[in-house]
Design a protein around this motif. Structure first.
Motif, PDB file in Angstrom:
ATOM      1  N   PHE A  73      58.377 -47.417  -0.655  1.00  0.00           N
ATOM      2  CA  PHE A  73      58.093 -48.025  -1.956  1.00  0.00           C
ATOM      3  C   PHE A  73      57.554 -49.448  -1.804  1.00  0.00           C
ATOM      4  O   PHE A  73      56.812 -49.921  -2.672  1.00  0.00           O
ATOM      5  CB  PHE A  73      59.344 -48.034  -2.835  1.00  0.00           C
ATOM      6  N   ARG A  74      57.907 -50.124  -0.729  1.00  0.00           N
ATOM      7  CA  ARG A  74      57.405 -51.489  -0.527  1.00  0.00           C
ATOM      8  C   ARG A  74      55.965 -51.490  -0.030  1.00  0.00           C
ATOM      9  O   ARG A  74      55.176 -52.355  -0.393  1.00  0.00           O
ATOM     10  CB  ARG A  74      58.303 -52.242   0.485  1.00  0.00           C
ATOM     11  N   ILE A  75      55.622 -50.533   0.824  1.00  0.00           N
ATOM     12  CA  ILE A  75      54.326 -50.559   1.494  1.00  0.00           C
ATOM     13  C   ILE A  75      53.278 -49.673   0.821  1.00  0.00           C
ATOM     14  O   ILE A  75      52.127 -50.071   0.616  1.00  0.00           O
ATOM     15  CB  ILE A  75      54.484 -50.129   2.973  1.00  0.00           C
ATOM     16  N   ALA A  76      53.647 -48.454   0.473  1.00  0.00           N
ATOM     17  CA  ALA A  76      52.657 -47.446   0.089  1.00  0.00           C
ATOM     18  C   ALA A  76      51.912 -47.716  -1.220  1.00  0.00           C
ATOM     19  O   ALA A  76      50.693 -47.501  -1.273  1.00  0.00           O
ATOM     20  CB  ALA A  76      53.319 -46.065   0.041  1.00  0.00           C
ATOM     21  N   PRO A  77      52.565 -48.140  -2.321  1.00  0.00           N
ATOM     22  CA  PRO A  77      51.822 -48.270  -3.584  1.00  0.00           C
ATOM     23  C   PRO A  77      50.594 -49.177  -3.496  1.00  0.00           C
ATOM     24  O   PRO A  77      49.486 -48.776  -3.877  1.00  0.00           O
ATOM     25  CB  PRO A  77      52.872 -48.830  -4.547  1.00  0.00           C
TER      26      PRO A  77
END
Length: 351
Positions: free
Chosen positions: A69-73
């Motif tokens: 959730f921290r990296i992908a969006p």
């Protein structure tokens, strides 16, 4: 910001940019990625090992979900923008090539081959490497929890040296393409030394084995800052006479370790800084909060501005920074922060 200004200078061919004083750091601003690896090794180990000690092996699910959730969006958001608005030719490169680019980026594996390495938004190669590092930490957190910082350094640094040495055998310095040399020497085994310094600092804190020298105080901060300045000066003294980096096997194999060690002392100096959230540092704190966005948005802004032939030099720097900061702040507040909050909410929610 080192990386951002470096790309403005190099990609924008800003030949008049100063070559003395503090400006010299931006001439080799790519070293900001090495600093990022040290910081990442520190914060990710601190988080993962703490979670493992609290929850055992069941920590992996929450840990990986939070990392995703921290990296992908933002990662996928900037990929879509880059493909459609900056480099749409990727969509028309032929079915096989287009699929290779899209699939490798979707799986965070594009850094493994020269043809896809940075092909969609150049800085993304290090994001793929980071995701691979996160998975590695998920597997080795139990071992890290019971080992010592010294063992981590004694194991990981020789592995990095061996891998980078092997890369010089396959791609001999002075005759090989610097792009291929960079691609294969910067894979995860070859960057383990930078991560290892961060890991070691985290373990010192978690194991409470260096409370006195890592405690926030002006004395510790001054000592570590002085040591950081000394080691950074040493690393630069080694670098500049050998700035044709890819022609020198010893530089490829060993110099990044010296640099990572210097950056480790910078991280420790930050840890020992005794003032808690001083108002005067708020602008820097905010830039730190949106730094992931700064990293992923800046090449899109820079590439777009370069299409205007009269936007160069200081003007290019000014408008790239303004556009990048606006996009990074917007994506933080409306995309990244909501997903981070969701990850934390899911973690706290009862099963």
């Amino acid at each position: 910001m080192l990386v951002v200004v470096y790309h403005i200078v190099e990609v924008g061919q800003w030949r008049e940019f100063p070559v003395t004083g503090w400006a010299l750091w931006f001439r080799i601003g790519w070293i900001g990625v090495d600093l990022f690896f040290v910081i990442s090794g520190f914060v990710i180990t601190l988080s993962a090992v703490s979670a493992y000690r609290k929850n055992g092996r069941s920590f992996v699910g929450d840990y990986l979900r939070h990392r995703w959730f921290r990296i992908a969006p933002l990662y996928f958001c900037t990929i879509l923008v880059f493909v459609w608005l900056v480099s749409p030719e990727i969509l028309f490169a032929g079915a096989g090539k287009t699929l290779a680019h899209i699939t490798s980026h979707a799986l965070f594996l594009h850094n493994l081959h020269p043809s896809t390495y940075g092909s969609i938004n150049g800085p993304n190669w290090s994001v793929a490497l980071e995701m691979q590092f996160y998975v590695l930490i998920a597997f080795i957190a139990p071992w890290l929890s019971r080992t010592s910082p010294l063992k981590v350094l004694l194991l990981f640094i020789p592995i990095a040296w061996s891998f980078r040495y092997a890369s010089t055998l396959f791609f001999p310095p002075g005759t090989s393409s610097p792009h291929e040399q960079h691609v294969f020497s910067s894979q995860l085994p070859g960057t383990l030394d930078a991560f290892a310094f961060g890991i070691a600092i985290a373990l010192l804190i978690l194991n409470r084995s260096a409370n006195s020298i890592l405690a926030p105080s002006w004395r510790n901060f001054i000592i570590w800052t002085a040591l950081a300045a000394l080691l950074l000066k040493l690393s630069m003294a080694l670098y500049w006479p050998r700035a044709n980096y890819w022609d020198n096997a010893a530089m490829i194999i060993f110099w990044r370790t010296v640099l990572a060690g210097a950056f480790a002392t910078v991280v420790v100096a930050a840890i020992t800084f005794p003032m808690k959230k001083p108002l005067v540092l708020w602008p820097l704190t905010y830039l730190g909060r949106i730094s992931y966005g700064l990293y992923l948005w800046h090449t899109l802004v820079l590439t777009t501005l370069l299409s205007l032939p009269w936007v160069r030099g200081a003007t290019l720097l000014q408008w790239t920074l303004i556009g990048t900061i606006i996009l990074a702040a917007t994506s933080w507040h409306f995309l990244e922060a909501p997903f981070v909050s969701k990850a934390k909410h899911d973690k706290k929610r009862p099963a």
